[in-house]
Enzyme design. Structure first.
Site, PDB file in Angstrom:
ATOM      1  N   CYS A   2       0.942  -1.055  -0.044  1.00  0.00           N
ATOM      2  CA  CYS A   2      -0.168  -0.008  -0.007  1.00  0.00           C
ATOM      3  C   CYS A   2       1.113   1.224  -0.088  1.00  0.00           C
ATOM      4  O   CYS A   2       2.046   1.085   0.509  1.00  0.00           O
ATOM      5  CB  CYS A   2      -0.750   0.173   1.311  1.00  0.00           C
ATOM      6  N   ARG A  27       1.764   1.311  -6.173  1.00  0.00           N
ATOM      7  CA  ARG A  27       1.962   0.569  -5.230  1.00  0.00           C
ATOM      8  C   ARG A  27       0.872  -0.241  -4.896  1.00  0.00           C
ATOM      9  O   ARG A  27       0.921  -1.451  -4.459  1.00  0.00           O
ATOM     10  CB  ARG A  27       2.210   1.183  -4.063  1.00  0.00           C
ATOM     11  N   TRP A  74      -3.867  -2.010  -1.382  1.00  0.00           N
ATOM     12  CA  TRP A  74      -4.077  -3.397  -2.090  1.00  0.00           C
ATOM     13  C   TRP A  74      -4.186  -4.267  -1.290  1.00  0.00           C
ATOM     14  O   TRP A  74      -3.745  -4.795  -0.333  1.00  0.00           O
ATOM     15  CB  TRP A  74      -2.450  -3.613  -2.704  1.00  0.00           C
ATOM     16  N   ASN A 100       0.438  -0.525   6.300  1.00  0.00           N
ATOM     17  CA  ASN A 100       0.922  -1.295   5.221  1.00  0.00           C
ATOM     18  C   ASN A 100       1.471  -2.465   5.883  1.00  0.00           C
ATOM     19  O   ASN A 100       2.384  -2.547   6.544  1.00  0.00           O
ATOM     20  CB  ASN A 100       2.025  -0.469   4.486  1.00  0.00           C
ATOM     21  N   GLY A 101       1.227  -3.818   5.548  1.00  0.00           N
ATOM     22  CA  GLY A 101       1.456  -4.880   6.043  1.00  0.00           C
ATOM     23  C   GLY A 101       0.298  -5.888   6.546  1.00  0.00           C
ATOM     24  O   GLY A 101      -0.761  -5.589   6.055  1.00  0.00           O
ATOM     25  N   GLU A 486      11.229 -13.520 -19.723  1.00  0.00           N
ATOM     26  CA  GLU A 486      10.914 -12.049 -19.180  1.00  0.00           C
ATOM     27  C   GLU A 486      10.015 -11.499 -20.351  1.00  0.00           C
ATOM     28  O   GLU A 486       9.074 -10.709 -19.881  1.00  0.00           O
ATOM     29  CB  GLU A 486      12.072 -11.354 -19.367  1.00  0.00           C
ATOM     30  N   LYS A 490       5.984 -10.065 -19.149  1.00  0.00           N
ATOM     31  CA  LYS A 490       5.705  -8.681 -19.623  1.00  0.00           C
ATOM     32  C   LYS A 490       4.338  -8.927 -20.203  1.00  0.00           C
ATOM     33  O   LYS A 490       3.536  -8.089 -19.970  1.00  0.00           O
ATOM     34  CB  LYS A 490       6.797  -8.106 -20.546  1.00  0.00           C
ATOM     35  N   GLU A 493       1.516 -10.054 -17.837  1.00  0.00           N
ATOM     36  CA  GLU A 493       1.058  -9.003 -16.367  1.00  0.00           C
ATOM     37  C   GLU A 493       0.507  -8.116 -17.064  1.00  0.00           C
ATOM     38  O   GLU A 493      -0.371  -7.133 -16.376  1.00  0.00           O
ATOM     39  CB  GLU A 493       2.290  -8.850 -15.606  1.00  0.00           C
ATOM     40  N   HIS A 509      10.449 -31.645 -25.694  1.00  0.00           N
ATOM     41  CA  HIS A 509       9.999 -32.337 -24.451  1.00  0.00           C
ATOM     42  C   HIS A 509       8.673 -32.288 -24.019  1.00  0.00           C
ATOM     43  O   HIS A 509       8.173 -32.518 -22.842  1.00  0.00           O
ATOM     44  CB  HIS A 509      11.006 -32.542 -23.311  1.00  0.00           C
ATOM     45  N   LYS A 608       3.300  -2.689  -7.358  1.00  0.00           N
ATOM     46  CA  LYS A 608       4.759  -2.213  -7.818  1.00  0.00           C
ATOM     47  C   LYS A 608       5.795  -3.122  -6.575  1.00  0.00           C
ATOM     48  O   LYS A 608       6.729  -3.414  -7.119  1.00  0.00           O
ATOM     49  CB  LYS A 608       4.985  -0.928  -7.932  1.00  0.00           C
TER      50      LYS A 608
HETATM   51  C1  AGP Z   1       7.914  -6.973 -13.188  1.00  0.00           C
HETATM   52  O1  AGP Z   1       7.169  -6.471 -14.269  1.00  0.00           O
HETATM   53  C2  AGP Z   1       6.811  -7.461 -12.127  1.00  0.00           C
HETATM   54  N1  AGP Z   1       6.049  -6.650 -11.716  1.00  0.00           N
HETATM   55  C3  AGP Z   1       7.598  -8.067 -10.650  1.00  0.00           C
HETATM   56  O2  AGP Z   1       7.914  -9.496 -11.366  1.00  0.00           O
HETATM   57  C4  AGP Z   1       8.684  -7.526 -10.238  1.00  0.00           C
HETATM   58  O3  AGP Z   1       9.807  -7.563 -10.962  1.00  0.00           O
HETATM   59  C5  AGP Z   1       8.861  -8.415  -8.903  1.00  0.00           C
HETATM   60  O4  AGP Z   1       7.707  -8.194  -7.953  1.00  0.00           O
HETATM   61  C6  AGP Z   1      10.146  -8.104  -8.221  1.00  0.00           C
HETATM   62  O5  AGP Z   1      10.157  -6.669  -7.528  1.00  0.00           O
HETATM   63  P1  AGP Z   1      11.587  -5.893  -7.038  1.00  0.00           P
HETATM   64  O6  AGP Z   1      12.403  -6.061  -8.058  1.00  0.00           O
HETATM   65  O7  AGP Z   1      10.946  -4.765  -6.475  1.00  0.00           O
HETATM   66  O8  AGP Z   1      11.967  -6.772  -5.894  1.00  0.00           O
END
Ligand code: AGP
Length: 613
Positions: A2, A27, A74, A100-101, A486, A490, A493, A509, A608
């Site tokens: 959050c 966030r 969140w 937050n937590g 990656e 991308k 998500e 396989h 984030k």
């Molecule tokens: C990346 O596009 C993602 N949103 C996610 O996988 C992110 O890389 C992951 O949560 C790690 O975050 P950080 O680099 O802040 O530790």
């Protein structure tokens, strides 16, 4: 996950809180709220949905005051709804909290508090905090002491901010564990509080970061910090160099697109000052790596989550190839629970954009506990992952706002390349000629990335073809295998298209069964040592009728015969090729999501900084 903002000072708190929340919306973004003391009375505005809903609510029912707190949520406990949105106010109406937590023992505390007569108005774990504080408030025990006593009951990790209309000259804030930071910004006769720097950087660059189990009482003139056990703390004031304008969208439709295009600059900054091209040497002073230490390292673990873990996988190839040290890459949430074999001759390197990811921090704690040398590569300045490491490399990318990480993926690739060269140099295993060659290759990177970015049109054209697909398979090999992971991450998500990254050699396989004319196969086939193998993989996919999109090197004459679409990239030294091959895949994912009309910067269910387990 959050976002938290607080303000005390002569200005109207409401716009400061709303602006701060705007910068933290990445966030968490399922609900938002604020509380301001107006005429000795706490006024709360909160609603489900994005911050714009809260701003509209405040527009309809304005609130003004000189002290206030705000929150973007969140959801963890209780659905996203107005009643579960923070701030949560106590039964007296005098105390309010944002958090937050996760209060891990909230069920037990809730039962206890209900037995004492507390009435709960939400389904959140957070609400127990405000009732606990009220339990201890009395004529002899003001907010700071009541908060200190209350917080002693909480299990789990937390960032907490509290205020009371009976004591409108102060805000109380605390940090317990790794649920995200609390940063206090020092102004002139005013103070700012936030979970993250972008919320307050437009007001001040002088900041104090709370450490775990510290509580601060903040008034207009300053702050007093103590440990939760009551011991006074001498805090350090940091001056932050980040440019707040860097956190604006500018001419771009989305932060993600802006951040993709910022990579020429971020990579230039990543290299600048770290490489002495005359001398042919790498300098990473903040890593505090000595020749003696480098000499005794027998193994390196790289630990991270998501995109950062994919950077780590490239790092494995780089360090093993250049420095000849064995490297294992562990997803942080696995590393922490699998009792890894780590000793003082092991280095554990955590990679994290936010520096706040709970799993990564827990993995770092595990490494510390086992006596490893602890390093981090981190973007967020002053974050926990930066502070608890023995040495760190800071990413130099500036704030990354889009939830999908882009520039904070390519910067650590370059950091890992430099780290590999430094390790090899300090261990005496790299001859001067090769070292100089590696560094002169590095010099080319910003320009090569710029040339990829200039080809956005080719990604847009492929995006138009793929925008309605339901599945996508990404294949790569060797150093570009993590780029398949990656690229798939991308896409899934931000576009919600199911995508899988796979080591290309594994296709036969199992996954090959998926390939037919409805399955796009995105193949990483630059001119690297795995090129021939990748070429036959493309032929196998094509033979099954798959639609092949290849990432290929300029001038390649073979791949066009076997592919439906090509995303061309300029020729790049192979050890650095992932920095280049990922760019068209970032642009492809962005344009597919944008064509589907989705909220690229704030995709559903994501945040984030993932500060919960
Ligand atoms: C990346 O596009 C993602 N949103 C996610 O996988 C992110 O890389 C992951 O949560 C790690 O975050 P950080 O680099 O802040 O530790």
């Amino acid at each position: 996950m959050c976002g938290i903002v607080g303000y005390i000072g002569p200005q109207d708190a409401t716009p400061i809180i709303l602006n701060g929340l705007k910068r933290l919306e990445y966030r968490g973004y399922d609900s938002a709220g604020l509380a301001v003391v107006e005429n000795s009375h706490i006024e709360v505005r909160r609603d489900v949905g994005k911050l714009s809903r809260l701003a509209a609510l405040v527009g309809e029912a304005p609130v003004h005051g000189h002290i206030g707190i705000g929150h973007t949520r969140w959801a963890t406990h209780g659905e996203p709804s107005a009643r579960n949105a923070h701030p949560h106010i106590g039964m007296t109406g005098d105390v309010v909290v944002v958090h937050n937590g996760i209060v891990e023992n909230y069920l037990e505390l809730r039962e206890e508090l209900i037995a004492e007569g507390a009435v709960f108005n939400s389904d959140t774990d957070t609400e127990v905090i405000v009732h606990l504080v009220e339990r201890y408030l009395s004529d002899d025990c003001g907010l700071p002491e009541a908060a200190r006593k209350a917080l002693g009951h909480l299990k789990g990790a937390h960032g907490i901010v509290l205020l009371s209309s009976r004591e409108p000259d102060k805000i109380v804030t605390a940090r317990i564990g790794n649920a995200g930071g609390i940063v206090i910004g020092l102004g002139e006769g005013e103070m700012f509080i936030a979970s993250d720097l972008p919320a307050i950087l437009e007001h001040t660059r002088r900041v104090v970061f709370l450490e775990s189990r510290q509580i601060a009482v903040v008034n207009r003139e300053g702050l007093v910090v103590k440990c939760l056990d009551g011991m006074p703390v001498n805090y350090q004031v940091h001056t932050v160099a980040w440019d707040p304008i860097a956190a604006e969208k500018g001419e771009y439709r989305h932060f993600m697109l802006k951040e993709i295009h910022e990579q020429v600059r971020s990579l230039t900054d990543t290299i600048a000052g770290r490489v002495d091209f005359e001398d042919g040497r790498v300098r990473l002073p903040e890593l505090r790596l000595t020749a003696a230490q480098a000499g005794r390292i027998q193994k390196i673990f790289i630990t991270a989550c998501g995109t950062a873990a994919h950077a780590g996988m490239v790092g494995k190839v780089l360090i093993e190839h250049i420095a000849r040290i064995p490297v294992e890459v562990d997803i942080a949430s696995e590393f922490r629970y699998r009792n890894p074999i780590v000793d003082p001759n092991t280095a554990v390197l955590a990679i994290s954009q936010s520096g706040e990811t709970a799993d990564t921090l827990a993995a770092m704690e595990e490494a510390r506990h086992k006596g490893a040398i602890l390093w981090s590569i981190v973007n967020a300045i002053g974050s926990q992952a930066m502070r608890i490491a023995d040495g760190f490399i800071s990413m130099q990318t500036g704030p990354e706002i889009g939830v999908a990480s882009t520039k904070a993926f390519t910067a650590p690739l370059v950091d890992l390349y430099m780290l590999a060269i430094l390790l090899a140099d300090l261990r005496g295993t790299l001859d001067a000629k090769t070292r100089r060659q590696y560094l002169s290759d590095l010099r080319l990177i910003p320009d090569l990335v710029g040339r990829c970015l200039d080809r956005e049109e080719q990604a847009i054209a492929v995006a138009r073809t793929l925008k309605d697909t339901s599945h996508c398979l990404y294949l790569g090999r060797g150093i570009n295998m993590p780029i398949a992971y990656e690229g798939a991450l991308k896409l899934k998500e931000i576009s919600y298209i199911h995508a899988e990254g796979y080591p290309a050699g594994e296709m036969k396989h199992g996954p090959i069964a998926l390939i037919d004319r409805t399955m796009p196969v995105i193949v990483l086939a630059p001119r690297d040592p795995w090129y021939d193998k990748m070429f036959s993989q493309i032929q196998q996919a094509k033979a099954r009728g798959g639609m092949v999109v290849a990432v290929a090197t300029d001038g390649d004459t073979l791949i066009p015969n076997e592919s439906d679409h090509i995303l061309w990239v300029p020729e790049t030294p192979w050890l650095l090729s992932p920095v280049v091959t990922v760019i068209p895949l970032q642009m492809l994912a962005y344009h597919i999501a944008a064509l589907r009309g989705l909220d690229v910067d704030q995709p559903r269910n994501l945040a984030k900084s993932v500060t919960v387990e």
